[in-house]
Write an enzyme that holds these catalytic residues in place. Structure first.
Site, PDB file in Angstrom:
ATOM      1  N   GLY A 202      34.438  -9.245  52.448  1.00 16.54           N
ATOM      2  CA  GLY A 202      33.531  -7.937  52.257  1.00 16.54           C
ATOM      3  C   GLY A 202      33.353  -8.072  51.464  1.00 16.54           C
ATOM      4  N   GLU A 219      26.863 -11.718  53.005  1.00 14.86           N
ATOM      5  CA  GLU A 219      27.220 -12.821  54.267  1.00 14.86           C
ATOM      6  C   GLU A 219      28.308 -12.668  54.778  1.00 14.86           C
ATOM      7  OE1 GLU A 219      23.854 -14.033  54.586  1.00 14.86           O
ATOM      8  OE2 GLU A 219      23.017 -13.679  52.700  1.00 14.86           O
ATOM      9  N   CYS A 254      28.637 -19.441  61.480  1.00 11.15           N
ATOM     10  CA  CYS A 254      28.577 -17.898  61.496  1.00 11.15           C
ATOM     11  C   CYS A 254      27.588 -17.577  62.006  1.00 11.15           C
ATOM     12  CB  CYS A 254      28.145 -17.689  59.635  1.00 11.15           C
ATOM     13  SG  CYS A 254      26.636 -18.406  59.167  1.00 11.15           S
TER      14      CYS A 254
HETATM   15  P1  NAD Z   1      36.868 -18.000  53.370  1.00  8.73           P
HETATM   16  O1  NAD Z   1      38.562 -17.293  53.560  1.00  8.73           O
HETATM   17  O2  NAD Z   1      36.723 -18.742  52.586  1.00  8.73           O
HETATM   18  O3  NAD Z   1      36.590 -16.964  52.690  1.00  8.73           O
HETATM   19  C1  NAD Z   1      35.629 -16.483  52.372  1.00  8.73           C
HETATM   20  C2  NAD Z   1      36.051 -15.852  50.297  1.00  8.73           C
HETATM   21  O4  NAD Z   1      36.552 -14.928  50.349  1.00  8.73           O
HETATM   22  C3  NAD Z   1      36.712 -16.882  49.246  1.00  8.73           C
HETATM   23  O5  NAD Z   1      35.937 -17.476  48.343  1.00  8.73           O
HETATM   24  C4  NAD Z   1      38.025 -16.756  49.337  1.00  8.73           C
HETATM   25  O6  NAD Z   1      38.319 -17.104  47.959  1.00  8.73           O
HETATM   26  C5  NAD Z   1      37.815 -15.425  49.403  1.00  8.73           C
HETATM   27  N1  NAD Z   1      38.327 -14.422  49.698  1.00  8.73           N
HETATM   28  C6  NAD Z   1      39.762 -14.423  50.623  1.00  8.73           C
HETATM   29  N2  NAD Z   1      39.962 -13.322  50.186  1.00  8.73           N
HETATM   30  C7  NAD Z   1      40.884 -13.135  49.271  1.00  8.73           C
HETATM   31  C8  NAD Z   1      40.584 -11.827  48.910  1.00  8.73           C
HETATM   32  N3  NAD Z   1      42.171 -11.122  49.163  1.00  8.73           N
HETATM   33  N4  NAD Z   1      39.994 -10.940  48.036  1.00  8.73           N
HETATM   34  C9  NAD Z   1      39.349 -11.845  47.062  1.00  8.73           C
HETATM   35  N5  NAD Z   1      38.558 -12.217  47.741  1.00  8.73           N
HETATM   36  C10 NAD Z   1      38.799 -13.120  48.653  1.00  8.73           C
HETATM   37  O7  NAD Z   1      36.213 -17.134  54.009  1.00  8.73           O
HETATM   38  P2  NAD Z   1      36.619 -16.512  55.977  1.00  8.73           P
HETATM   39  O8  NAD Z   1      36.274 -15.255  56.065  1.00  8.73           O
HETATM   40  O9  NAD Z   1      37.322 -17.108  56.579  1.00  8.73           O
HETATM   41  O10 NAD Z   1      35.098 -16.661  55.961  1.00  8.73           O
HETATM   42  C11 NAD Z   1      34.368 -16.721  57.739  1.00  8.73           C
HETATM   43  C12 NAD Z   1      34.270 -15.815  57.470  1.00  8.73           C
HETATM   44  O11 NAD Z   1      32.701 -15.482  57.113  1.00  8.73           O
HETATM   45  C13 NAD Z   1      33.477 -15.335  59.617  1.00  8.73           C
HETATM   46  O12 NAD Z   1      33.427 -14.567  59.813  1.00  8.73           O
HETATM   47  C14 NAD Z   1      31.606 -16.151  59.418  1.00  8.73           C
HETATM   48  O13 NAD Z   1      31.122 -15.381  60.344  1.00  8.73           O
HETATM   49  C15 NAD Z   1      31.566 -15.691  58.178  1.00  8.73           C
HETATM   50  N6  NAD Z   1      30.598 -16.868  57.126  1.00  8.73           N
HETATM   51  C16 NAD Z   1      29.352 -15.905  57.239  1.00  8.73           C
HETATM   52  C17 NAD Z   1      28.633 -16.720  56.610  1.00  8.73           C
HETATM   53  C18 NAD Z   1      26.535 -16.570  56.138  1.00  8.73           C
HETATM   54  O14 NAD Z   1      26.079 -17.019  55.824  1.00  8.73           O
HETATM   55  N7  NAD Z   1      26.724 -15.162  56.819  1.00  8.73           N
HETATM   56  C19 NAD Z   1      27.806 -18.421  56.439  1.00  8.73           C
HETATM   57  C20 NAD Z   1      29.389 -18.634  56.567  1.00  8.73           C
HETATM   58  C21 NAD Z   1      30.503 -17.515  56.768  1.00  8.73           C
END
Ligand code: NAD
Length: 487
Positions: A202, A219, A254
């Protein structure tokens, strides 16, 4: 789509954005008819491809069919249907009041699409978390690029295959890929970015957006607590906690309960209720259950086992703990009284482990929650209206639910999003339309109603008039107009 998948670098990303910018510039995405057509086609896609969607979610997460249907397919369909029903009304300019100081005039607020937007989604609800923001972006009249998560490859390729078959590819595109593809996308100028995932990435997204002052919706996640009072119907509460934890992607959600807080004396009853309901839901050997999702991949499996195997934590397991490394299953696991400085209490769990923290008095739990980063959700089970009021007033989280878990997510009249470390901005229902619309204010005047007092030279009479007018002093205004008392 295949070409884009093969070699997607910054140059390709730039060409793609240019192409979508041209489409957006043509004005086609702004029309009501275009938006509705996309929405109907999306609905058709979901209906016609339901079995493919379920299969992809099975491949990615072994997600039980009913969970896929309820939490991914039906919510996406409901979002499309809501847009089809409400869009005309949402698109209508909103009349606004004007002041005496601008009379004669009228004003309105127009919902204007931002332009070309980027949606980056996560793996845990890979269909819903991709489509739901896309639905909002299209409803608001934007051109969209969707970047699904590479961690859920079956759903990512399903979206890349079917969206172009049903939607207008001159304005809606899917780019598959991982870090390098997302980095190439983030180097471009977007008009809005919605990112779903962890806070570390993020920050990368937000830093990239700074370059072009692009607004972002983040998110993110966090540690969502469940406070459990002793005056409740524990049987119902246990079912609802389990539904929002293990029956939601085996805790990989999440808004899943991250930890429970209850009193020392009530904790054993909570443990017993959870244990027996878990057995009712998933049988004596949960690793054999067809109703539990598996852990998404071996990295997350290792991360989760590290949390439960930490020295000061492993002897706190009071239920579960079984795992199957080959099949990537971890059983629903409950831990009691883990230390606050353990990994499991400092990191978001995002899996099937549920620690229970005990306090002497339940009120202490609110300070405990507020002493940590703001969670995405917080839950309270109680019959005590005073405690409920205090919880609602004092606990800061993305959203709250009383006497249940997670259901705020499925309530489209509520905005969904985080606060502080759990994110910024929100969407769902009409809030998705608003999330992707600029509220453009327009003030209309004619050539009548000239008030010379606003123009120089600033005489004492003009000063008197304007002071009275801006202070809302009607008598002073009349006196200034008639020039009394004479000076
Ligand atoms: P993920 O690994 O799928 O990553 C999310 C996105 O980020 C992917 O599309 C990925 O390609 C991109 N990404 C990864 N590394 C990157 C980088 N270095 N630079 C640019 N883009 C990059 O998902 P995740 O992060 O493991 O998801 C889990 C987290 O997301 C948890 O913290 C969860 O709580 C949160 N989450 C939040 C919601 C919400 O609606 N608030 C929903 C689902 C998950």
């Amino acid at each position: 789509m295949e070409e884009e998948k093969a070699k997607f670098d910054s140059h390709k990303a730039s060409l793609l954005v240019d192409e979508l910018r041209t489409s957006f510039g043509s004005g086609k995405t702004r029309s009501y008819e275009w938006r509705i057509t996309q929405m109907k086609n999306l609905l058709k896609m979901i209906d016609e491809r339901e079995s493919d969607i379920i299969e992809a979610l099975q491949d990615d997460l072994s997600k039980p069919e009913l969970e896929s249907f309820i939490a991914e397919i039906s919510i996406s369909k409901a979002s499309c249907k809501m847009v089809i029903k409400e869009l005309k009304h949402w698109m209508k300019p909103e009349k606004a009041k004007t002041e005496l100081t601008t009379a004669p005039s009228s004003a309105e607020i127009i919902s204007e699409p931002f332009g070309v937007v980027l949606i980056i989604s996560a793996w845990n609800y890979p269909f819903l978390l991709s489509l739901d923001p896309v639905i909002g972006a299209i409803a608001a009249g934007n051109a969209v690029v969707l970047k699904p998560s590479e961690i859920s490859p079956a759903t990512s390729s399903l979206l890349a295959k079917f969206l172009p078959e049903y939607l207008d590819t001159s304005a809606i595109r899917v780019v598959e890929g991982a870090v390098s593809e997302t980095t190439a996308l983030l180097e471009q100028r977007w008009d809005k970015i919605l990112y779903t995932g962890n806070g570390k990435v993020g920050r990368i997204v937000m830093a990239a957006a700074v370059k072009h002052l692009t607004p972002v919706v983040l998110e993110l996640g966090g540690k969502s607590p469940v406070v459990v009072d002793s005056n409740i119907n524990l049987n119902v509460a246990a079912k609802r906690i389990i539904a929002g934890k293990w029956a939601s992607n085996n805790g990989q959600a999440c808004i899943a309960a991250d930890y429970i807080i209850t009193t020392k004396s009530f904790a054993p009853k909570v443990v017993d209720a959870l244990k027996s309901t878990l057995e009712d839901f998933f049988g004596k050997d949960p690793l054999e259950s067809k109703d539990l999702s598996r852990i998404v991949n071996s990295n997350h499996f290792t991360r989760l086992t590290k949390l439960m195997d930490e020295d000061k934590v492993s002897d706190k397991i009071v239920h579960g703990g079984q795992r199957d490394e080959k099949l990537l299953y971890i059983a629903p696991t409950i831990l009691l009284d883990v230390p606050q400085d353990s990994l499991i209490m400092t990191e978001e769990i995002f899996g099937p482990l549920l620690p229970i923290v005990t306090v002497e008095k339940l009120e202490e739990s609110f300070d405990l929650i507020n002493s940590k980063s703001k969670p995405l959700s917080a839950y309270l089970f109680t019959k005590d209206k005073k405690l409920e009021k205090k919880f609602v007033e004092s606990v800061s989280a993305g959203g709250l639910v009383i006497n249940d878990t997670c259901l705020h997510f499925a309530t489209p009249s509520l905005p969904f999003g985080g606060v502080g470390a759990s994110g910024m901005g929100s969407y769902h229902g009409k809030f998705s339309f608003e999330c992707f619309s600029h509220k453009k204010p327009v003030l209309y005047r004619s050539f009548g109603g000239e008030a010379s007092a606003r123009y120089p030279p600033y005489t004492p009479k003009k000063k008197r008039l304007l002071r009275a007018l801006l202070n809302g002093d009607i008598i002073g205004l009349i006196l200034a107009l008639i020039g009394w008392p004479r000076t």
